[in-house]
Design an enzyme around this catalytic site. Structure first.
Site, PDB file in Angstrom:
ATOM      1  N   ALA A 246     -12.411   3.215  24.572  1.00 20.81           N
ATOM      2  CA  ALA A 246     -11.361   2.986  23.757  1.00 20.81           C
ATOM      3  C   ALA A 246     -11.397   3.605  22.308  1.00 20.81           C
ATOM      4  O   ALA A 246     -10.507   3.574  21.471  1.00 20.81           O
ATOM      5  CB  ALA A 246     -10.760   1.518  23.414  1.00 20.81           C
ATOM      6  N   ALA A 247     -12.620   4.070  22.257  1.00 26.51           N
ATOM      7  CA  ALA A 247     -12.942   4.966  20.589  1.00 26.51           C
ATOM      8  C   ALA A 247     -12.013   6.241  20.642  1.00 26.51           C
ATOM      9  O   ALA A 247     -11.387   6.215  19.523  1.00 26.51           O
ATOM     10  CB  ALA A 247     -14.355   5.476  20.776  1.00 26.51           C
ATOM     11  N   GLY A 248     -11.618   6.775  21.420  1.00 21.60           N
ATOM     12  CA  GLY A 248     -10.464   7.855  21.636  1.00 21.60           C
ATOM     13  C   GLY A 248      -9.186   7.185  21.031  1.00 21.60           C
ATOM     14  O   GLY A 248      -8.102   7.801  20.394  1.00 21.60           O
ATOM     15  N   ASP A 249      -8.950   6.288  21.699  1.00 27.49           N
ATOM     16  CA  ASP A 249      -7.512   5.498  21.505  1.00 27.49           C
ATOM     17  C   ASP A 249      -7.328   5.128  20.164  1.00 27.49           C
ATOM     18  O   ASP A 249      -6.381   4.968  19.612  1.00 27.49           O
ATOM     19  CB  ASP A 249      -7.201   4.306  22.294  1.00 27.49           C
ATOM     20  CG  ASP A 249      -7.398   4.599  24.015  1.00 27.49           C
ATOM     21  OD1 ASP A 249      -7.165   5.793  24.421  1.00 27.49           O
ATOM     22  OD2 ASP A 249      -7.851   4.032  24.754  1.00 27.49           O
TER      23      ASP A 249
END
Length: 307
Positions: A246-249
């Site tokens: 979820a880092a990219g989200d």
């Protein structure tokens, strides 16, 4: 400002292990847990935690995971009037998490595959200032939503995951197009590793989509931004990664909110980098997303990202 997300809603099965097993290898894992996720749900929750007015459009299944996801999103402050119930089970993502913090994710789309033009029409009717989408929902849905949003002056942000050979030339009028390294390679044939390869890949994406900004996410190396007179690397904050899920989200949601509100790409990237850095320091997808005050406090104490 009002934000909309048209995207996937998944329950994540998180498997923690020392290392991912090789072919034919059996491996006893450390633990497992069910956590809310899905790139659409993650983006919507990230926006809500950052103080945005956000509504999510997507689908869950007629099952317990679907009920759980509705409840979780509602508690996060995400508008869920646009979340329907499909005939297939709620999407499931199995996350294989190594001790190093690196992960591998297998996704069963389930009800996400039933997101049709009916959802597109509802999304556009909400008249958001910006719309975030990813590639975990049907291809035609993303294409049609982009076209309809562009006609109405709604800024479209594409988080280009998961990696696939998507016909991005059909996404004309995108405001921000943001792949990570593997997604960039799948779309352009170029693995971005330095300024030269990033510039070449960004130009291909711009030519095919007409994107105002291309932002290539490169994990702990930072990101590369091309657009509006900016053509350069931005460093990443140095933190110890526990789980990169979820880092990219989180990054894309924070970038979208800041950019739509301020119009300042350099500040927006810094804000997004802080959100991403905070996300990787916690376990899980949606539970790891930072709140607005956490990002602001991090920016005050962390200074400038490392080059």
């Amino acid at each position: 400002m009002k934000f909309a997300v048209l995207g996937s809603i998944n329950m994540d099965l998180l498997l923690k292990m020392h290392h991912v097993p090789a072919a034919g290898e059996s491996h006893i894992i450390d633990s497992y847990s069910y956590l809310p996720g899905g790139k659409g749900a993650n983006s919507a929750a990230a926006l809500a935690r950052l103080g945005a007015d956000v509504v999510l459009f997507g689908a869950v299944g007629p099952d317990e995971h679907g009920k759980t996801m509705r409840s979780v999103l509602q508690k996060e402050g995400v508008g869920i009037d646009g979340v329907g119930t499909g005939t297939l089970p709620t999407g499931l993502a199995t996350v294989l998490l190594e001790q190093s913090g690196q992960n591998r994710i297998c996704i069963y789309p389930g009800a996400n595959g039933e997101i049709s033009d009916e959802y597109v029409e509802k999304t556009i009717a909400a008249q958001p200032d910006a719309l975030i989408m990813q590639f975990e929902i049907p291809e035609n849905t993303v294409i049609n939503a982009t076209a309809m949003a562009a006609e109405r002056g709604i800024r479209v942000v594409i988080d280009a995951g998961p990696a696939q050979d998507f016909p991005i030339e059909k996404l004309k009028g995108v405001y921000v197009f943001s792949p990570n390294e593997t997604e960039c390679q799948a779309l352009t044939g170029i693995l971005p590793t330095d300024s030269s390869s990033c510039r070449a890949a960004s130009q291909i994406i711009k030519n095919r989509t007409g994107a105002q900004f291309v932002v290539i996410k490169m994990g702990d190396k930072g990101c590369y931004v091309s657009g509006e007179g900016v053509e350069k690397f931005f460093g990443a904050y140095r933190v110890k990664a526990v789980d990169t899920t979820a880092a990219g989200d989180s990054f894309t949601a924070a970038l979208t909110k800041a950019l739509v509100e301020t119009g300042d790409i350099e500040y927006s990237v810094k804000f997004a980098s802080a959100a991403g850095a905070l996300t990787v320091q916690k376990m899980g997808a949606l539970p790891s997303l930072p709140y607005k005050n956490e990002v602001e406090n991090f920016l005050k104490s962390a200074g400038t990202p490392a080059e």
